[in-house]
Motif scaffolding. Structure first.
Motif, PDB file in Angstrom:
ATOM      1  N   LYS A  64      17.336  -3.211  -2.278  1.00  0.00           N
ATOM      2  CA  LYS A  64      17.398  -1.785  -2.392  1.00  0.00           C
ATOM      3  C   LYS A  64      18.762  -1.411  -3.144  1.00  0.00           C
ATOM      4  O   LYS A  64      19.936  -2.060  -2.736  1.00  0.00           O
ATOM      5  CB  LYS A  64      17.162  -0.994  -1.028  1.00  0.00           C
ATOM      6  CG  LYS A  64      15.861  -1.418  -0.528  1.00  0.00           C
ATOM      7  CD  LYS A  64      15.646  -1.095   0.751  1.00  0.00           C
ATOM      8  CE  LYS A  64      15.473   0.687   1.001  1.00  0.00           C
ATOM      9  NZ  LYS A  64      15.224   0.951   2.269  1.00  0.00           N
ATOM     10  N   PRO A  65      18.939  -0.285  -3.642  1.00  0.00           N
ATOM     11  CA  PRO A  65      20.483   0.181  -3.994  1.00  0.00           C
ATOM     12  C   PRO A  65      21.271   0.563  -2.738  1.00  0.00           C
ATOM     13  O   PRO A  65      20.659   0.679  -1.646  1.00  0.00           O
ATOM     14  CB  PRO A  65      20.225   1.651  -4.641  1.00  0.00           C
ATOM     15  CG  PRO A  65      18.723   1.562  -5.038  1.00  0.00           C
ATOM     16  CD  PRO A  65      17.989   0.741  -4.211  1.00  0.00           C
ATOM     17  N   GLY A  66      22.518   0.052  -2.613  1.00  0.00           N
ATOM     18  CA  GLY A  66      23.188   0.290  -1.481  1.00  0.00           C
ATOM     19  C   GLY A  66      23.491  -0.852  -0.719  1.00  0.00           C
ATOM     20  O   GLY A  66      23.161  -1.875  -1.090  1.00  0.00           O
ATOM     21  N   LEU A  67      23.909  -0.732   0.631  1.00  0.00           N
ATOM     22  CA  LEU A  67      23.963  -1.815   1.625  1.00  0.00           C
ATOM     23  C   LEU A  67      23.425  -1.537   2.652  1.00  0.00           C
ATOM     24  O   LEU A  67      23.100  -0.527   3.067  1.00  0.00           O
ATOM     25  CB  LEU A  67      25.545  -1.984   1.574  1.00  0.00           C
ATOM     26  CG  LEU A  67      26.191  -1.161   2.516  1.00  0.00           C
ATOM     27  CD1 LEU A  67      27.515  -2.189   3.050  1.00  0.00           C
ATOM     28  CD2 LEU A  67      26.818   0.090   1.670  1.00  0.00           C
ATOM     29  N   SER A  81       7.570  -3.524   5.419  1.00  0.00           N
ATOM     30  CA  SER A  81       7.818  -2.390   6.118  1.00  0.00           C
ATOM     31  C   SER A  81       9.059  -1.739   6.113  1.00  0.00           C
ATOM     32  O   SER A  81       9.314  -0.399   5.783  1.00  0.00           O
ATOM     33  CB  SER A  81       7.799  -2.756   7.636  1.00  0.00           C
ATOM     34  OG  SER A  81       8.020  -1.578   8.449  1.00  0.00           O
ATOM     35  N   ILE A  82      10.276  -2.441   5.782  1.00  0.00           N
ATOM     36  CA  ILE A  82      11.587  -1.996   5.625  1.00  0.00           C
ATOM     37  C   ILE A  82      11.668  -1.514   4.207  1.00  0.00           C
ATOM     38  O   ILE A  82      12.372  -0.218   4.106  1.00  0.00           O
ATOM     39  CB  ILE A  82      12.766  -3.251   5.749  1.00  0.00           C
ATOM     40  CG1 ILE A  82      12.632  -3.564   7.279  1.00  0.00           C
ATOM     41  CG2 ILE A  82      14.031  -2.691   5.621  1.00  0.00           C
ATOM     42  CD1 ILE A  82      13.070  -4.918   7.610  1.00  0.00           C
ATOM     43  N   LEU A  83      11.174  -1.990   2.976  1.00  0.00           N
ATOM     44  CA  LEU A  83      11.122  -1.693   1.556  1.00  0.00           C
ATOM     45  C   LEU A  83      10.426  -0.352   1.702  1.00  0.00           C
ATOM     46  O   LEU A  83      10.845   0.635   0.897  1.00  0.00           O
ATOM     47  CB  LEU A  83      10.491  -2.572   1.035  1.00  0.00           C
ATOM     48  CG  LEU A  83      11.373  -3.979   0.751  1.00  0.00           C
ATOM     49  CD1 LEU A  83      10.498  -5.018  -0.051  1.00  0.00           C
ATOM     50  CD2 LEU A  83      12.618  -3.590  -0.187  1.00  0.00           C
ATOM     51  N   ASN A  84       9.600  -0.135   2.540  1.00  0.00           N
ATOM     52  CA  ASN A  84       8.802   1.380   2.702  1.00  0.00           C
ATOM     53  C   ASN A  84       9.463   2.256   3.557  1.00  0.00           C
ATOM     54  O   ASN A  84       8.971   3.410   3.828  1.00  0.00           O
ATOM     55  CB  ASN A  84       7.316   1.064   3.236  1.00  0.00           C
ATOM     56  CG  ASN A  84       6.262   0.335   1.911  1.00  0.00           C
ATOM     57  OD1 ASN A  84       6.594   0.562   0.918  1.00  0.00           O
ATOM     58  ND2 ASN A  84       5.493  -0.304   2.537  1.00  0.00           N
ATOM     59  N   ASN A  85      10.810   1.899   3.824  1.00  0.00           N
ATOM     60  CA  ASN A  85      11.645   2.877   4.625  1.00  0.00           C
ATOM     61  C   ASN A  85      11.101   3.214   6.067  1.00  0.00           C
ATOM     62  O   ASN A  85      11.299   4.121   6.698  1.00  0.00           O
ATOM     63  CB  ASN A  85      11.643   4.333   3.925  1.00  0.00           C
ATOM     64  CG  ASN A  85      12.762   4.026   2.800  1.00  0.00           C
ATOM     65  OD1 ASN A  85      13.581   3.098   2.992  1.00  0.00           O
ATOM     66  ND2 ASN A  85      12.900   5.078   1.835  1.00  0.00           N
TER      67      ASN A  85
END
Length: 634
Positions: A55-58, A27-31
């Motif tokens: 994911k890129p970033g932090l 769910s989180i990876l799908n924003n």
């Protein structure tokens, strides 16, 4: 490209996810905004840490406790993951360097407190970071109806304006339906995916035990289970006294409460985590985010205010999946005394109006003035001036803080600090020539046991009453003792810094808050009644009561809690009694026998035999004879 499972294997050494970790991560990876409600020890952190790595970033992690942040950052770094935290006591240069690393140096997780985001310059730097998600840990702190409300959490929704396209992740172990809804509303979560797991902890045995002597019962429990344990108490004094008593009786114990310094907390926590001390005696300042898997026993020496707190604190036992115990000890007068304390701490709108009015008068703020002014306040002195009850006034000030009328400083509760140097006998010899000094020393030693061992916060106003010396004289004497190396004294006459966020308009200022006050009091009443039901009810399975509170149904009894075990014992006793009665009748059909003869022939315990005979007499199955025997009634 790495998968979530690859990352789990690489950094956590696990081959599979626990349900529903994998779905939450997806769910989180799908924003998607995501709400994760898992019991204590259910593996919530992995749900936001793995997407942060993929994911890129932090990921920005908002967390309420330094111990929790420190622990997680340390563990992540051990795994080779770049993580950092902005904690209290850091110099501005350190904060800037940490934020630079987050912006340019590949840091993957940044932990900070919600209060830190209230610093404008920090917020400006956060806005520039390449965030891929924002995780709000212990999210029940967002809800005014939750048990650990933090006003600063209410402002987190503002981050949505700056980062509208990244997922918000709310995580908690304790939230019933109304608190869940409150969290989603206050954080501005957009159609969040919600992942829950049953609150049932099958390996955890809940018990409520009525005892005459808590200290003796406590030691018996610890002797039976000589493994890492936590004992929760209500106040700092009991913390120290119980820990000292355990150490005197050959238990290895330390203690933890909000009044000890950050370095001392760290040292005591480390002592317990490494099992130099196996027993931690603590107030509720200890716990959130503390992860020790082999805690065998959690004992509540005083019962908690609500079931949310209790579930979370009890849940620190048995995280390794092995059998563990969560016990509450009740002395005969505990419930009556706590009902009284609970009533005294509540307040109505009239008291709120009075406190607000007197607060303005105390600082000589005229009607229409006061906006954005800052003041220092000694809470005890303020309460003495207006004959207010301290706990009730403290709660009223907290409520005004939650409603945004005033802002209380983070160092709420700071007081003068003192440590006595040298032994008691040496000091008494030195001070015995001066009666005032001797009285003061004895008052300090009586009211602050352990003040030789560590620096402690003291209440100078309270000492003034007990030693019959005015506060100025006490301060002067303690300063003199410091010069003579008899003590270390850090004088702080005020314990609150508060800011008025609105101009004084008395009732007009407060009108909008009365609805929320009524709601708050109703919620506290319900929570307290639920806690009392859990403690007092002797018929319903403890697990059923807990799960019902969290909107979950347990069909069958757990067969392990104190109620289920007592019920099982009663059933076994009743069955045993029935069998005994039948055996007695079988013998008396043939011969009249005395109780001694029956006991010898049947090899019974005396108490069981006498109870069975009493039942048979009541049922008119047998009767006594003239020669003290029993005969069968045909």
């Amino acid at each position: 490209m790495q998968s979530a499972l690859d990352v789990l294997k690489k950094y956590w050494n696990h081959d599979t996810f626990r349900s529903p970790q994998d779905l939450a991560i997806e769910s989180i990876l799908n924003n998607k905004d995501t709400f994760i409600l898992l019991p204590t020890g259910g593996g919530k952190s992995v749900c936001f840490q793995i997407p942060a790595l993929l994911k890129p970033g932090l990921c920005l992690v908002v967390s309420p406790l330094v111990a929790l942040m420190d622990d997680q950052v340390k563990n992540l770094r051990k795994k080779g993951i770049k993580a950092a935290a902005l904690i209290g006591g850091m110099h501005t240069d350190e904060i800037i360097a940490t934020l630079d690393n987050c912006e340019f140096g590949g840091t993957k997780l940044l932990y900070l407190s919600p209060e830190r985001l209230q610093q404008d310059w920090v917020m400006e730097r956060i806005k520039k970071l390449p965030l891929n998600s924002i995780a709000i840990d212990e999210a029940h702190c967002v809800s005014q109806w939750g048990h650990d409300f933090r006003p600063a959490y209410l402002k987190l929704a503002a981050l949505k304006d700056f980062f509208p396209n990244i997922p918000f992740i709310a995580l908690t172990a304790t939230a019933n339906q109304s608190v869940q809804e409150d969290i989603c509303t206050h954080l501005g979560l957009k159609e969040p995916a919600i992942f829950k797991k049953s609150f049932l902890r099958e390996n955890l045995i809940y018990g409520v035990y009525e005892v005459e002597n808590k200290a003796i019962t406590l030691e018996k429990i610890l002797q039976k289970n000589p493994f890492p344990s936590i004992i929760y108490v209500r106040n700092r004094k009991d913390c120290l006294e119980i820990s000292n008593k355990l150490n005197q009786n050959n238990f290895s114990s330390t203690f933890f409460h909000g009044g000890i310094s950050a370095s001392e907390k760290k040292k005591r926590l480390q002592s317990w985590l490494t099992e130099k001390a196996t027993v931690m005696v603590a107030t509720n300042a200890f716990g959130m985010g503390i992860d020790k898997s082999n805690v065998k026993t959690v004992i509540h020496y005083h019962f908690p205010e609500n079931l949310e707190s209790y579930y979370q604190e009890a849940g620190r036992a048995g995280r390794n999946g092995q059998k563990a115990f969560a016990s509450i000890l009740l002395a005969p007068n505990d419930i009556t005394a706590t009902k009284k304390t609970f009533r005294e701490a509540l307040f109505d709108k009239d008291f709120l109006k009075l406190v607000y009015k007197k607060l303005n008068n105390y600082f000589q703020i005229a009607y229409g003035d006061g906006f954005n002014t800052q003041h220092s306040l000694n809470l005890n002195r303020f309460c003495q001036t207006y004959q207010f009850q301290v706990k009730q006034t403290y709660n009223a000030l907290q409520f005004l803080d939650r409603q945004g009328i005033i802002s209380l400083s983070q160092d709420f509760g700071q007081q003068s600090k003192l440590q006595i140097l040298g032994s008691t006998s040496e000091l008494l010899d030195f001070l015995s020539v001066n009666e005032e000094e001797e009285n003061l020393l004895l008052s300090i030693l009586r009211n602050y046991p352990g003040i030789h061992q560590q620096e402690m916060k003291i209440n100078v106003d309270d000492l003034s009453k007990k030693s019959q010396l005015n506060t100025e004289k006490i301060t002067q004497l303690l300063q003199d003792w410091t010069k003579k190396d008899l003590c270390i004294f850090d004088n702080s006459s005020n314990d609150i810094t508060l800011t008025f966020n609105e101009a004084r308009e008395d009732e007009k200022t407060l009108n909008r808050t009365f609805y929320y006050l009524k709601q708050q009091n109703n919620t506290k009443e319900k929570q307290f009644k639920s806690m009392l039901f859990y403690l007092e009810n002797k018929d319903v399975c403890k697990n059923k009561i807990l799960l019902h509170y969290f909107d979950e149904t347990l069909v069958n009894d757990c067969n392990s809690c104190s109620v289920c075990l007592a019920k099982s014992h009663r059933e076994r006793t009743a069955s045993s009694l029935l069998i005994t009665e039948e055996k007695i009748l079988d013998l008396l059909i043939h011969n009249d026998l005395s109780s001694q003869e029956l006991e010898a022939q049947l090899s019974l315990r005396t108490d069981l035999l006498m109870e069975a005979l009493s039942h048979l007499l009541e049922k008119n199955k047998i009767k006594p004879t003239a020669n003290t025997k029993y005969t069968y009634i045909k």
